[in-house]
Write a protein that holds these residues in place. Structure first.
Motif, PDB file in Angstrom:
ATOM      1  N   UNK A 175       2.721   9.874   2.265  1.00 38.90           N
ATOM      2  CA  UNK A 175       1.621  10.379   1.445  1.00 38.90           C
ATOM      3  C   UNK A 175       2.062  10.472  -0.007  1.00 38.90           C
ATOM      4  N   UNK A 176       3.262  11.033  -0.230  1.00 38.02           N
ATOM      5  CA  UNK A 176       3.774  11.166  -1.586  1.00 38.02           C
ATOM      6  C   UNK A 176       3.981   9.805  -2.214  1.00 38.02           C
ATOM      7  N   UNK A 177       4.556   8.883  -1.410  1.00 32.82           N
ATOM      8  CA  UNK A 177       4.855   7.555  -1.948  1.00 32.82           C
ATOM      9  C   UNK A 177       3.580   6.801  -2.297  1.00 32.82           C
ATOM     10  N   UNK A 178       2.473   7.104  -1.537  1.00 30.61           N
ATOM     11  CA  UNK A 178       1.252   6.354  -1.748  1.00 30.61           C
ATOM     12  C   UNK A 178       0.311   7.019  -2.759  1.00 30.61           C
ATOM     13  N   UNK A 179       0.741   8.170  -3.333  1.00 34.59           N
ATOM     14  CA  UNK A 179      -0.085   8.806  -4.357  1.00 34.59           C
ATOM     15  C   UNK A 179      -0.227   7.881  -5.551  1.00 34.59           C
ATOM     16  N   UNK A 180      -1.450   7.583  -5.898  1.00 33.63           N
ATOM     17  CA  UNK A 180      -1.695   6.629  -6.977  1.00 33.63           C
ATOM     18  C   UNK A 180      -1.937   7.355  -8.300  1.00 33.63           C
ATOM     19  N   UNK A 181      -1.499   6.741  -9.385  1.00 35.16           N
ATOM     20  CA  UNK A 181      -1.806   7.321 -10.704  1.00 35.16           C
ATOM     21  C   UNK A 181      -3.315   7.323 -10.937  1.00 35.16           C
ATOM     22  N   UNK A 220       0.351  11.193 -12.741  1.00 36.09           N
ATOM     23  CA  UNK A 220       1.021  10.834 -11.486  1.00 36.09           C
ATOM     24  C   UNK A 220       1.628   9.437 -11.519  1.00 36.09           C
ATOM     25  N   UNK A 221       2.436   9.170 -12.523  1.00 31.69           N
ATOM     26  CA  UNK A 221       3.119   7.881 -12.570  1.00 31.69           C
ATOM     27  C   UNK A 221       4.597   8.111 -12.843  1.00 31.69           C
ATOM     28  N   UNK A 222       5.430   7.327 -12.185  1.00 27.83           N
ATOM     29  CA  UNK A 222       6.875   7.491 -12.334  1.00 27.83           C
ATOM     30  C   UNK A 222       7.466   6.585 -13.407  1.00 27.83           C
ATOM     31  N   UNK A 248       0.598   0.356 -14.023  1.00 29.30           N
ATOM     32  CA  UNK A 248       1.929   0.942 -13.816  1.00 29.30           C
ATOM     33  C   UNK A 248       2.443   0.461 -12.473  1.00 29.30           C
ATOM     34  N   UNK A 249       3.499  -0.371 -12.471  1.00 32.97           N
ATOM     35  CA  UNK A 249       3.982  -0.945 -11.222  1.00 32.97           C
ATOM     36  C   UNK A 249       2.919  -1.812 -10.588  1.00 32.97           C
ATOM     37  N   UNK A 250       2.607  -1.534  -9.320  1.00 34.18           N
ATOM     38  CA  UNK A 250       1.566  -2.303  -8.640  1.00 34.18           C
ATOM     39  C   UNK A 250       0.187  -1.693  -8.769  1.00 34.18           C
ATOM     40  N   UNK A 251       0.078  -0.598  -9.511  1.00 34.61           N
ATOM     41  CA  UNK A 251      -1.210   0.086  -9.678  1.00 34.61           C
ATOM     42  C   UNK A 251      -1.896  -0.345 -10.965  1.00 34.61           C
ATOM     43  N   UNK A 252      -3.213  -0.420 -10.929  1.00 31.93           N
ATOM     44  CA  UNK A 252      -3.991  -0.637 -12.140  1.00 31.93           C
ATOM     45  C   UNK A 252      -5.358  -0.008 -11.963  1.00 31.93           C
TER      46      UNK A 252
END
Length: 280
Positions: free
Chosen positions: A23-29, A50-52, A95-99
């Motif tokens: 769940x934590x790993x899949x939290x999206x920005x 929520x982005x690393x 950010x990473x694989x998120x957009x």
């Protein structure tokens, strides 16, 4: 039996922890904007949570670096250029694989067109290459630390002789530019004060090839926000000086291309001018 139950408990605990980890790993920005409709000469406040890693942000085909805030989020003040055609656009963050993309609207500020007629001598005056390069570089300063806080103050108090954003036509030609600041008409020698905390990144002098801007100061307020002060009579700061809000930086004059004593005050985001009064 007791050993079997303990093993089962350990297995369930591990499975539960694994689920939590997923769940934590899949939290999206998440991308947010302060508004989805802005006028020419204004700006969007874009925030990513929520982005690393530092996200990238685009608007109208231009990349805007985002800056980390005290709460861990990333932010960019995205300028809407004063001559940008009104219509539909989008703000895109990655950010990473998120957009994530948010559709926005740009509307006209409906400011009038000034028709300016220059004589041959004035029309022939051009900014030197050194002048243009130094001003451009100073206004595009991108420092990661946010220096200013709260609202700006006016650098000088007086009559607003020319507002920001008025479109300009020179000698009957089509509109090619606009007034990139606020003109404040005050007597020669009137003190000019820093409107917020910042660092002096440019001092330019008419006697040293600043033919158009005249005696000029540029202040970096951090995270893509800069301000400029033109046509000064005198300059009382040096490049590299750290300023507090209210510090005197010079006096009003009429150097460079100027028809009389006044302060030209401009505010820029990522090198694009926006309305200074949005900050006061």
């Amino acid at each position: 039996m007791r050993h079997a139950l303990k093993s089962l408990s350990t297995l369930l605990l591990c499975l539960f922890a694994g689920i939590q980890g997923n769940v934590i790993a899949e939290t999206k920005p998440g991308l947010t904007l302060d508004a989805v409709i802005k006028q020419q000469g204004e700006f969007f406040i874009a925030t990513v949570f929520e982005t690393r890693s530092t996200p990238n942000l685009w608007f109208n085909g231009e990349l805007f670096p985002m800056f980390r805030q005290d709460d861990g989020s990333y932010r960019a003040l995205v300028p809407v250029e004063n001559l940008l055609k009104p219509g539909s656009y989008a703000v895109l963050a990655k950010s990473g694989g998120w957009k994530e993309k948010i559709s926005v609207q740009v509307t006209s500020n409906n400011l009038p067109i000034q028709k300016i007629w220059l004589d041959k001598k004035t029309n022939s005056l051009k900014a030197t290459e050194e002048e243009k390069a130094r001003v451009k570089r100073g206004l595009r300063t991108l420092s990661s630390k946010k220096l200013w806080s709260g609202l700006f103050s006016y650098p000088s108090n007086g009559r607003r002789s020319s507002p920001f954003g008025v479109k300009r036509s020179y000698n009957g030609a089509p509109v090619s530019s606009y007034h990139k600041g606020l003109d404040i008409a005050v007597p020669r020698g009137t003190p000019v004060k820093s409107p917020a905390k910042g660092k002096v990144v440019l001092t330019g002098y008419e006697s040293n090839r600043f033919h158009v801007h005249g005696n000029t100061i540029i202040i970096d307020h951090g995270q893509g926000l800069t301000s400029i002060y033109m046509h000064l009579h005198s300059i009382s700061v040096n490049e590299g000086d750290m300023l507090s809000k209210g510090d005197v930086i010079g006096t009003v004059g009429s150097t460079g291309i100027s028809t009389g004593p006044h302060l030209h005050w401009g505010v820029y985001l990522y090198g694009t001018s926006v309305d200074p009064e949005l900050f006061v």
